[in-house]
Scaffold this motif. Structure first.
Motif, PDB file in Angstrom:
ATOM      1  N   TYR A  23      -5.878   4.869  -7.020  1.00  0.00           N
ATOM      2  CA  TYR A  23      -7.053   5.658  -6.678  1.00  0.00           C
ATOM      3  C   TYR A  23      -6.701   7.140  -6.773  1.00  0.00           C
ATOM      4  CZ  TYR A  23      -8.636   1.267  -4.649  1.00  0.00           C
ATOM      5  OH  TYR A  23      -9.005  -0.042  -4.467  1.00  0.00           O
ATOM      6  N   PHE A  24      -7.575   7.906  -7.440  1.00  0.00           N
ATOM      7  CA  PHE A  24      -7.378   9.337  -7.614  1.00  0.00           C
ATOM      8  C   PHE A  24      -8.566  10.066  -6.999  1.00  0.00           C
ATOM      9  CE2 PHE A  24      -5.533   7.064 -11.239  1.00  0.00           C
ATOM     10  CZ  PHE A  24      -4.198   7.434 -11.099  1.00  0.00           C
ATOM     11  N   PRO A  25      -8.358  10.833  -5.910  1.00  0.00           N
ATOM     12  CA  PRO A  25      -9.479  11.511  -5.247  1.00  0.00           C
ATOM     13  C   PRO A  25     -10.134  12.555  -6.148  1.00  0.00           C
ATOM     14  CG  PRO A  25      -7.367  12.100  -4.221  1.00  0.00           C
ATOM     15  CD  PRO A  25      -7.072  11.099  -5.274  1.00  0.00           C
TER      16      PRO A  25
ATOM     17  N   ASP B 217       0.871  -1.179   0.000  1.00  0.00           N
ATOM     18  CA  ASP B 217       0.000   0.000   0.000  1.00  0.00           C
ATOM     19  C   ASP B 217       0.909   1.230   0.000  1.00  0.00           C
ATOM     20  OD1 ASP B 217      -2.811  -0.715   0.146  1.00  0.00           O
ATOM     21  OD2 ASP B 217      -2.298  -1.665   2.042  1.00  0.00           O
ATOM     22  N   ALA B 218       0.647   2.165  -0.890  1.00  0.00           N
ATOM     23  CA  ALA B 218       1.499   3.350  -0.978  1.00  0.00           C
ATOM     24  C   ALA B 218       0.670   4.571  -1.347  1.00  0.00           C
ATOM     25  CB  ALA B 218       2.595   3.128  -2.015  1.00  0.00           C
ATOM     26  N   GLN B 219       1.251   5.728  -1.100  1.00  0.00           N
ATOM     27  CA  GLN B 219       0.662   6.995  -1.514  1.00  0.00           C
ATOM     28  C   GLN B 219       1.700   7.770  -2.303  1.00  0.00           C
ATOM     29  OE1 GLN B 219      -0.597   8.968   2.097  1.00  0.00           O
ATOM     30  NE2 GLN B 219      -2.560   7.907   2.089  1.00  0.00           N
ATOM     31  N   LEU B 220       1.233   8.487  -3.315  1.00  0.00           N
ATOM     32  CA  LEU B 220       2.086   9.407  -4.064  1.00  0.00           C
ATOM     33  C   LEU B 220       1.806  10.797  -3.508  1.00  0.00           C
ATOM     34  CD1 LEU B 220       1.602   8.089  -7.716  1.00  0.00           C
ATOM     35  CD2 LEU B 220       3.511   7.671  -6.166  1.00  0.00           C
TER      36      LEU B 220
ATOM     37  N   PHE C 117      -1.694  12.776  -4.000  1.00  0.00           N
ATOM     38  CA  PHE C 117      -2.241  12.840  -5.348  1.00  0.00           C
ATOM     39  C   PHE C 117      -2.846  11.513  -5.795  1.00  0.00           C
ATOM     40  CE2 PHE C 117       1.089  16.170  -5.400  1.00  0.00           C
ATOM     41  CZ  PHE C 117       0.261  17.257  -5.607  1.00  0.00           C
ATOM     42  N   ALA C 118      -2.383  10.422  -5.189  1.00  0.00           N
ATOM     43  CA  ALA C 118      -2.903   9.105  -5.559  1.00  0.00           C
ATOM     44  C   ALA C 118      -2.552   8.103  -4.467  1.00  0.00           C
ATOM     45  CB  ALA C 118      -2.318   8.642  -6.886  1.00  0.00           C
ATOM     46  N   GLU C 119      -3.393   7.072  -4.359  1.00  0.00           N
ATOM     47  CA  GLU C 119      -3.106   5.934  -3.494  1.00  0.00           C
ATOM     48  C   GLU C 119      -3.021   4.716  -4.389  1.00  0.00           C
ATOM     49  OE1 GLU C 119      -5.741   5.516  -0.153  1.00  0.00           O
ATOM     50  OE2 GLU C 119      -5.621   7.647   0.313  1.00  0.00           O
TER      51      GLU C 119
END
Length: 195
Positions: A186-188, A98-101, A110-112
């Motif tokens: 995933y992009f919010p 699991d990571a986040q940009l 900006f993205a998960e």
């Protein structure tokens, strides 16, 4: 890994954005069955769903800020069900990540991304750099010179852990003609402009 259980392979002609970045009557569907026309998404978000390139570099160019990959969790797990998209059978060991940009200056997410990786099918040096959480998967593939192919398998609407609405895309990375990595990004919607 459970999010991929029970998902069956599509025929090539059923894959979103297989040949084109334009699907006139295309729509994405949420968990509750709600539908949203692709034409109603902000143009940049449509481009993110369709791209088969490295998202990190695209986001850096768009937001004009260097990104860092923040690994939230990384672990090995044994599959309790098959995952046909990666040719995983019950009992196969895989790495989950699991990571986040995040923007290195703004701290904005900006993205998960959630990744499922067949570590036995990647080269040793690549595997070690991945385990060491050195850099993101896309950048790692590019820097290592591995020949690969990305194939978008699914797009849709979902919610992030914080309850925010997001669009997602799931794609697999094929290395040496074998599906090795499955990634859902995933992009919010709030960040990219709600439709």
């Amino acid at each position: 890994m459970h999010r991929y259980y029970g998902r069956h392979p599509f025929a090539a002609e059923e894959l979103p954005f297989r040949r084109d970045g334009f699907i006139r009557a295309g729509a994405i569907t949420g968990l509750a069955g709600e539908r949203l026309a692709l034409s109603q998404l902000p143009p940049f978000l449509r481009a993110l769903l369709a791209t088969d390139g490295t998202v990190t570099k695209i986001l850096e160019a768009y937001f004009w800020e260097p990104l860092v990959v923040e690994t939230l969790e990384q672990r090995l797990e044994t599959a309790t069900e098959p995952v046909p998209w990666l040719e995983i059978e019950r009992g196969d060991r895989c790495m989950l990540r699991d990571a986040q940009l995040r923007g290195s200056e703004s701290g904005r997410c900006f993205a998960e991304a959630f990744s499922l990786i067949r570590i036995e099918f990647i080269p040793d040096d690549f595997r070690q750099r991945l385990i060491d959480r050195e850099i993101g998967i896309g950048v790692l593939i590019r820097d290592s010179g591995l020949e690969s192919y990305r194939e978008v398998l699914d797009i849709g609407l979902d919610r992030l852990a914080n309850g925010e609405s997001a669009v997602f895309r799931t794609y697999r990375i094929i290395i040496a003609r074998r599906p090795v990595i499955l990634i859902t990004e995933y992009f919010p919607l709030a960040l990219y402009g709600k439709p």
